[in-house]
Design a protein around this motif. Sequence first.
Motif, mmCIF file in Angstrom:
data_model
loop_
_atom_site.group_PDB
_atom_site.id
_atom_site.type_symbol
_atom_site.label_atom_id
_atom_site.label_comp_id
_atom_site.label_asym_id
_atom_site.label_seq_id
_atom_site.Cartn_x
_atom_site.Cartn_y
_atom_site.Cartn_z
ATOM 1 N N LYS A 1 -22.790 9.868 28.994
ATOM 2 C CA LYS A 1 -22.353 11.186 29.634
ATOM 3 C C LYS A 1 -21.876 11.962 30.600
ATOM 4 O O LYS A 1 -20.967 12.802 30.297
ATOM 5 C CB LYS A 1 -24.026 11.273 29.230
ATOM 6 C CG LYS A 1 -24.518 12.548 29.409
ATOM 7 C CD LYS A 1 -26.164 12.925 29.917
ATOM 8 C CE LYS A 1 -26.035 14.705 29.948
ATOM 9 N NZ LYS A 1 -26.242 15.346 28.679
ATOM 10 N N ARG B 1 -18.279 12.560 29.161
ATOM 11 C CA ARG B 1 -18.039 13.338 28.391
ATOM 12 C C ARG B 1 -18.352 14.532 29.044
ATOM 13 O O ARG B 1 -17.249 15.502 28.411
ATOM 14 C CB ARG B 1 -18.751 13.337 27.270
ATOM 15 C CG ARG B 1 -18.212 11.885 26.168
ATOM 16 C CD ARG B 1 -19.466 11.981 25.163
ATOM 17 N NE ARG B 1 -18.434 12.893 23.441
ATOM 18 C CZ ARG B 1 -19.105 12.580 23.025
ATOM 19 N NH1 ARG B 1 -20.642 11.811 22.908
ATOM 20 N NH2 ARG B 1 -19.004 13.344 21.770
ATOM 21 N N ASP B 2 -19.264 14.913 29.971
ATOM 22 C CA ASP B 2 -19.623 16.110 30.078
ATOM 23 C C ASP B 2 -19.061 16.735 31.480
ATOM 24 O O ASP B 2 -18.646 17.906 31.492
ATOM 25 C CB ASP B 2 -21.633 16.573 30.252
ATOM 26 C CG ASP B 2 -21.815 16.233 29.113
ATOM 27 O OD1 ASP B 2 -21.278 16.321 27.957
ATOM 28 O OD2 ASP B 2 -23.202 16.077 28.960
ATOM 29 N N CYS C 1 -16.361 6.315 24.149
ATOM 30 C CA CYS C 1 -17.693 6.765 24.388
ATOM 31 C C CYS C 1 -18.457 7.414 24.072
ATOM 32 O O CYS C 1 -19.940 7.225 23.478
ATOM 33 C CB CYS C 1 -17.259 8.361 25.918
ATOM 34 S SG CYS C 1 -16.614 7.976 28.018
#
Length: 502
Positions: free
Chosen positions: A411, A414-415, A446
Amino acid sequence: MGEKVVAGEFDLSDRHAYRQKLQQCLEGLGRLLTERRFDRPRNLMGVEIELNLVGPDGMPRMMNAEVLERIASKDFQTELGMFNLEVNIAPHRLGGRVFDQLSEELRTGLGYAERKAGEVGAGILMIGILPTIGQQDLVSSNLSNSDRYVLLNDQIVAARGEDFTLDIEGVERLVCTSGSITPEAACTSVQLHLQVTPARFAAVWNAAQAIAAVQIAVGANAPFLFGRELWRESRPPLFEQATDTRPPELRAQGVRPRTWFGERWVTSAYELFEENLRYFPPLLPICDEEEPLRVLSAGGVPTLQELVLHNGTIYRWNRPVYGIADGVPHLRVENRVLPAGPTITDVIANAAFYYGLVRSLAEDSRPVWTRLPFAVAAANFETACRQGIDAELLWPVPRRAGGVARVPAVKLVRDELLPLAYAGLDAWGVEPADRDHYLGVIEERCRRRVNGASWQVDTYHRALEAGLTRDAALAATTRRYRDLMHGGEPVHTWPVGFPGPG
């Protein structure tokens, strides 16, 4: 490690003389920094990849001398174990289609090496630790035929004064001893170099330290050693223990290990070289004839050979490097975090992610290292090594209040981190097609929660479920890995399944 060293015996005066030369070299480095003698920004990067030699059965082949003789290229050289090679890619300027260029050069070079190795019944494998390597393979008689390796082994063994103990507890536990440093040869890695100016060095090094855990989480590829399933990335604990000159009493006193994450953020490259002298006794006290301060006073550029040699025996995961090119000194950050493999595409994707992310973080107006305690970065690194793509890491919360929060690595990438990597590659001038292709590989890893380590573990357990013994399952996994590696598709696309005894 490939530097030529003449083996010999050292006496007490050698170490005293070497320590004096180290101090002169450190003073010389300080003068070069003060006088601003270093190279201008050139955006240069370089890649080195350590490789394994295996047979059609997936077992290691102790024949790097024969293979290197057939390859006959200065781009390939020996490494610590007889089953190791290293390939070095010439420095490239970051920008344009650099990652596609690197990919093509690696495909050409490794394809040629594979054909030449095949002439003697061996093949090339890029992997963090060869699953089929056994304790019987990692003995001093299988050190490469190089004075440097023999001498380094002798000095580390003498400094320790007893056998090395390997004790790694992961999914399973491995406990064994070794009379030499040869188990270190099981660790095969990718080294990413970035030339930086002295003014930018600290920011780049700190950024690289902060993201070391993230690199491991998405890139882990070493879950097995000596037939045991250990950490998802077992290289760091193995490397630390296989080179540890400290008996238990010195460890209890807090003496630093020579394989070291570090203990603080820095403000200059000088601090790291100074730490090397302050904390680590010389292993190879070989004095060069150069008088660095005299060379400096005459307007020349000293090689600082003693400082460079000493630095090469301290295994930081992000290492400072002093070098000279075309008569001009320069500094590099050498990122040593990543395992080799699984494919060329995966290696280049890892490199693109690193170079893009480091660029963005180093230029951030609120640097991550001002919001992340160093001890947390070190703990993150161990967590990522243990858990790989499933790791949860502590990371600064994106609020002004500050503090850190635990977040799944996938996370976080990706974020928050992938957008920074995209921006960093844009800042380097990398073509969007290159940027999108290789960072897309990281994003898919991911999304699917798959990397080299998770694929190896899943395939190994499928083989066990099919009735194979532990050793046979590891060999079958290695053979399947090799087939898919040569297929070239990134690891997140690899089918998980046991194809049969083979």
